[in-house]
Write a protein that holds these residues in place. Sequence first.
Motif, PDB file in Angstrom:
ATOM      1  N   PHE A  57      21.130   8.590  -0.151  1.00  0.00           N
ATOM      2  CA  PHE A  57      21.233   7.135   1.469  1.00  0.00           C
ATOM      3  C   PHE A  57      19.966   7.772   2.770  1.00  0.00           C
ATOM      4  CE2 PHE A  57      21.998   5.576   5.564  1.00  0.00           C
ATOM      5  CZ  PHE A  57      22.374   4.033   4.878  1.00  0.00           C
ATOM      6  N   VAL A  58      19.634   8.785   2.847  1.00  0.00           N
ATOM      7  CA  VAL A  58      18.697   9.108   3.358  1.00  0.00           C
ATOM      8  C   VAL A  58      16.991   8.322   2.630  1.00  0.00           C
ATOM      9  CG1 VAL A  58      16.908  10.850   4.702  1.00  0.00           C
ATOM     10  CG2 VAL A  58      19.816  10.926   5.057  1.00  0.00           C
ATOM     11  N   LEU A  59      16.867   9.134   1.566  1.00  0.00           N
ATOM     12  CA  LEU A  59      15.750   9.124   1.148  1.00  0.00           C
ATOM     13  C   LEU A  59      15.874   7.500   0.332  1.00  0.00           C
ATOM     14  CD1 LEU A  59      16.166  11.571  -2.226  1.00  0.00           C
ATOM     15  CD2 LEU A  59      14.544  10.742  -0.503  1.00  0.00           C
ATOM     16  N   VAL A  60      16.814   6.671  -0.063  1.00  0.00           N
ATOM     17  CA  VAL A  60      16.370   4.623  -0.174  1.00  0.00           C
ATOM     18  C   VAL A  60      16.262   4.133   1.074  1.00  0.00           C
ATOM     19  CG1 VAL A  60      17.487   5.418  -2.115  1.00  0.00           C
ATOM     20  CG2 VAL A  60      19.071   5.093  -0.456  1.00  0.00           C
ATOM     21  N   SER A  61      16.798   5.010   2.137  1.00  0.00           N
ATOM     22  CA  SER A  61      16.441   4.295   3.360  1.00  0.00           C
ATOM     23  C   SER A  61      15.081   4.090   3.700  1.00  0.00           C
ATOM     24  CB  SER A  61      17.470   4.857   4.371  1.00  0.00           C
ATOM     25  OG  SER A  61      18.581   4.441   4.273  1.00  0.00           O
ATOM     26  N   LEU A  62      14.047   5.345   3.438  1.00  0.00           N
ATOM     27  CA  LEU A  62      12.612   5.308   3.500  1.00  0.00           C
ATOM     28  C   LEU A  62      12.242   5.087   2.739  1.00  0.00           C
ATOM     29  CD1 LEU A  62      13.306   9.129   4.820  1.00  0.00           C
ATOM     30  CD2 LEU A  62      12.885   7.136   6.678  1.00  0.00           C
ATOM     31  N   SER A  63      12.532   4.514   1.859  1.00  0.00           N
ATOM     32  CA  SER A  63      11.638   4.137  -0.028  1.00  0.00           C
ATOM     33  C   SER A  63      10.927   2.118   0.712  1.00  0.00           C
ATOM     34  CB  SER A  63      12.423   3.727  -0.971  1.00  0.00           C
ATOM     35  OG  SER A  63      13.504   3.557  -0.903  1.00  0.00           O
ATOM     36  N   ASN A  64      11.847   1.445   0.973  1.00  0.00           N
ATOM     37  CA  ASN A  64      11.014   0.580   1.093  1.00  0.00           C
ATOM     38  C   ASN A  64      11.203  -0.422   0.137  1.00  0.00           C
ATOM     39  OD1 ASN A  64      11.264  -0.046   4.041  1.00  0.00           O
ATOM     40  ND2 ASN A  64       9.233   1.530   4.528  1.00  0.00           N
ATOM     41  N   LEU A  65      12.290  -0.021  -0.890  1.00  0.00           N
ATOM     42  CA  LEU A  65      12.991  -0.808  -1.984  1.00  0.00           C
ATOM     43  C   LEU A  65      13.479  -1.953  -2.380  1.00  0.00           C
ATOM     44  CD1 LEU A  65      12.917   2.812  -4.484  1.00  0.00           C
ATOM     45  CD2 LEU A  65      11.315   1.211  -4.339  1.00  0.00           C
ATOM     46  N   PRO A  66      13.940  -2.605  -3.016  1.00  0.00           N
ATOM     47  CA  PRO A  66      14.821  -3.161  -2.699  1.00  0.00           C
ATOM     48  C   PRO A  66      16.282  -3.062  -2.804  1.00  0.00           C
ATOM     49  CG  PRO A  66      12.866  -4.168  -4.728  1.00  0.00           C
ATOM     50  CD  PRO A  66      12.993  -2.741  -4.327  1.00  0.00           C
ATOM     51  N   PRO A  67      17.099  -3.766  -2.531  1.00  0.00           N
ATOM     52  CA  PRO A  67      18.416  -3.657  -2.245  1.00  0.00           C
ATOM     53  C   PRO A  67      19.501  -3.139  -3.740  1.00  0.00           C
ATOM     54  CG  PRO A  67      17.968  -5.876  -0.746  1.00  0.00           C
ATOM     55  CD  PRO A  67      16.698  -5.367  -1.901  1.00  0.00           C
ATOM     56  N   ALA A  68      18.600  -3.698  -4.762  1.00  0.00           N
ATOM     57  CA  ALA A  68      19.607  -3.119  -5.694  1.00  0.00           C
ATOM     58  C   ALA A  68      19.155  -1.813  -6.568  1.00  0.00           C
ATOM     59  CB  ALA A  68      18.925  -4.655  -7.202  1.00  0.00           C
ATOM     60  N   ILE A  69      17.523  -1.904  -5.781  1.00  0.00           N
ATOM     61  CA  ILE A  69      17.075  -0.404  -6.387  1.00  0.00           C
ATOM     62  C   ILE A  69      18.426   0.555  -5.802  1.00  0.00           C
ATOM     63  CG2 ILE A  69      15.431   0.541  -6.341  1.00  0.00           C
ATOM     64  CD1 ILE A  69      15.805  -1.290  -8.918  1.00  0.00           C
ATOM     65  N   CYS A  70      18.113   0.440  -4.274  1.00  0.00           N
ATOM     66  CA  CYS A  70      19.389   1.268  -3.288  1.00  0.00           C
ATOM     67  C   CYS A  70      20.162   1.915  -3.606  1.00  0.00           C
ATOM     68  CB  CYS A  70      18.839   0.522  -2.139  1.00  0.00           C
ATOM     69  SG  CYS A  70      16.826   0.588  -1.040  1.00  0.00           S
ATOM     70  N   VAL A  71      20.606   0.425  -4.470  1.00  0.00           N
ATOM     71  CA  VAL A  71      22.537   0.420  -4.621  1.00  0.00           C
ATOM     72  C   VAL A  71      22.536   1.603  -6.040  1.00  0.00           C
ATOM     73  CG1 VAL A  71      24.314  -0.687  -5.401  1.00  0.00           C
ATOM     74  CG2 VAL A  71      22.904  -1.887  -3.010  1.00  0.00           C
ATOM     75  N   GLY A  72      21.720   0.832  -7.072  1.00  0.00           N
ATOM     76  CA  GLY A  72      21.339   2.091  -8.273  1.00  0.00           C
ATOM     77  C   GLY A  72      21.358   3.178  -7.574  1.00  0.00           C
ATOM     78  N   MET A  73      20.985   3.572  -7.122  1.00  0.00           N
ATOM     79  CA  MET A  73      20.442   5.070  -6.702  1.00  0.00           C
ATOM     80  C   MET A  73      21.883   5.445  -6.130  1.00  0.00           C
ATOM     81  SD  MET A  73      17.534   6.412  -7.453  1.00  0.00           S
ATOM     82  CE  MET A  73      17.482   7.627  -6.330  1.00  0.00           C
ATOM     83  N   MET A  74      22.374   4.784  -4.738  1.00  0.00           N
ATOM     84  CA  MET A  74      23.296   5.159  -4.671  1.00  0.00           C
ATOM     85  C   MET A  74      24.448   5.434  -5.830  1.00  0.00           C
ATOM     86  SD  MET A  74      22.948   5.803  -1.833  1.00  0.00           S
ATOM     87  CE  MET A  74      24.364   6.496  -0.790  1.00  0.00           C
ATOM     88  N   LEU A  75      24.663   4.538  -6.684  1.00  0.00           N
ATOM     89  CA  LEU A  75      25.948   4.644  -7.352  1.00  0.00           C
ATOM     90  C   LEU A  75      25.640   5.717  -8.354  1.00  0.00           C
ATOM     91  CD1 LEU A  75      25.965   1.343  -9.158  1.00  0.00           C
ATOM     92  CD2 LEU A  75      27.909   2.060  -7.208  1.00  0.00           C
ATOM     93  N   LEU A  76      23.827   5.881  -8.583  1.00  0.00           N
ATOM     94  CA  LEU A  76      24.189   7.552  -9.640  1.00  0.00           C
ATOM     95  C   LEU A  76      24.165   8.493  -8.891  1.00  0.00           C
ATOM     96  CD1 LEU A  76      22.134   8.380 -11.743  1.00  0.00           C
ATOM     97  CD2 LEU A  76      20.418   8.879 -10.507  1.00  0.00           C
ATOM     98  N   GLU A 259      19.242  -4.550 -12.788  1.00  0.00           N
ATOM     99  CA  GLU A 259      18.318  -4.405 -11.192  1.00  0.00           C
ATOM    100  C   GLU A 259      18.795  -3.068 -11.601  1.00  0.00           C
ATOM    101  OE1 GLU A 259      15.066  -5.285  -7.559  1.00  0.00           O
ATOM    102  OE2 GLU A 259      16.480  -6.824  -9.001  1.00  0.00           O
ATOM    103  N   MET A 260      20.292  -2.902 -11.004  1.00  0.00           N
ATOM    104  CA  MET A 260      20.301  -1.909 -10.741  1.00  0.00           C
ATOM    105  C   MET A 260      21.124  -0.689 -10.923  1.00  0.00           C
ATOM    106  SD  MET A 260      23.731  -3.021  -8.162  1.00  0.00           S
ATOM    107  CE  MET A 260      24.091  -4.251  -6.979  1.00  0.00           C
ATOM    108  N   ALA A 261      20.120  -1.267 -12.492  1.00  0.00           N
ATOM    109  CA  ALA A 261      19.910  -0.277 -13.791  1.00  0.00           C
ATOM    110  C   ALA A 261      19.156   0.979 -13.751  1.00  0.00           C
ATOM    111  CB  ALA A 261      20.817  -0.806 -15.240  1.00  0.00           C
ATOM    112  N   ILE A 262      18.016   0.304 -13.217  1.00  0.00           N
ATOM    113  CA  ILE A 262      16.682   0.580 -13.473  1.00  0.00           C
ATOM    114  C   ILE A 262      16.521   1.866 -12.782  1.00  0.00           C
ATOM    115  CG2 ILE A 262      14.654   0.822 -12.671  1.00  0.00           C
ATOM    116  CD1 ILE A 262      14.882  -2.414 -12.222  1.00  0.00           C
ATOM    117  N   PRO A 263      17.196   2.704 -11.857  1.00  0.00           N
ATOM    118  CA  PRO A 263      17.781   3.787 -11.165  1.00  0.00           C
ATOM    119  C   PRO A 263      18.025   5.060 -12.399  1.00  0.00           C
ATOM    120  CG  PRO A 263      17.337   2.215  -9.933  1.00  0.00           C
ATOM    121  CD  PRO A 263      17.447   1.431 -10.088  1.00  0.00           C
TER     122      PRO A 263
END
Length: 297
Positions: A57-76, A259-263
């Motif tokens: 969550f810290v990493l994706v919050s600092l990345s400024n990526l689209p929400p779908a990418i952030c959710v995909g990373m959190m799912l991972l 898009e969430m499947a990309i990460p």
Amino acid sequence: MQSSMALSIGLPAALCIIMLGLGLSLRLSDFVRVLARPWPVLVGLFCQILLLPVLCFVLVSLSNLPPAICVGMMLLAASPGGTSAALYTHLARGDVALSISLAAVTSLLSIVTLPIIANLSLLAFYGQDGAVRLELRQVLQIFAIAIVPALIGIYIHKRYPAFAERLNRPVKLLATLFLVVVVLIALVGQWRLLATWGLTVGALALAFSLTSVAVGYWVPRMLRIERGQAVALSMSISLHNAALVIALAMSEHMLNNPEMAIPPAAYGVIAYVVVGVFVWRLNRGQGAAGQDAPRAA
């Protein structure tokens, strides 16, 4: 975007066969030992279920990526350990029984933890909640690949120990060759994806992969867990079930957001390379030092 055949079909099918071979070197007493000393499993659960999602969550919050990418990373980050973790543990001379046990426990708990992380992530990055559930069929598939073949191998070892011993070395060689092929196939299959998102998702996936390996190995070591068990925990924690997350993201009955499947697709390629290098370093360091060797599983 379609998931790579190496991840969605070829990898689970081949790993099912290899897990059978890994089971040939295991005994039921190995799992009794794991259950009798649950501390390593508890440490692994803490790292995988609590610590890694927070760090992600810290990493994706600092990345400024689209929400779908952030959710995909959190799912991972919330996904259970992948079935290939036991294979890498075997190659790194770690505690295979512990690796399989942790994969089984996290797969079972993911029925609850994965939807919770998914809903919290949707709330955090989209500002609204959503209903997500992990189908029992998917969890059963994880068990079928990771647990059932290993149990068959254990049974063969018990009934035909000499035969199981003869197969041990060829299976380890086959596992090494197969992993090289899988990494190459995955790289080719996901090359266009990585070329498009390489500077963003690729960098984030690499950072999370390195974080997962470091947390999975050094947190247990700092808690005085022996090397062989720390190796098993590191493999199980750093090799997430990317194929499961891809299915969850793309299924029209669940998130239905490709898009969430990309990460997880990018991570499924990068993590194999990162963990492969880590295994090589571990084996090289152990061969040079000749000490703190893992106990045979």
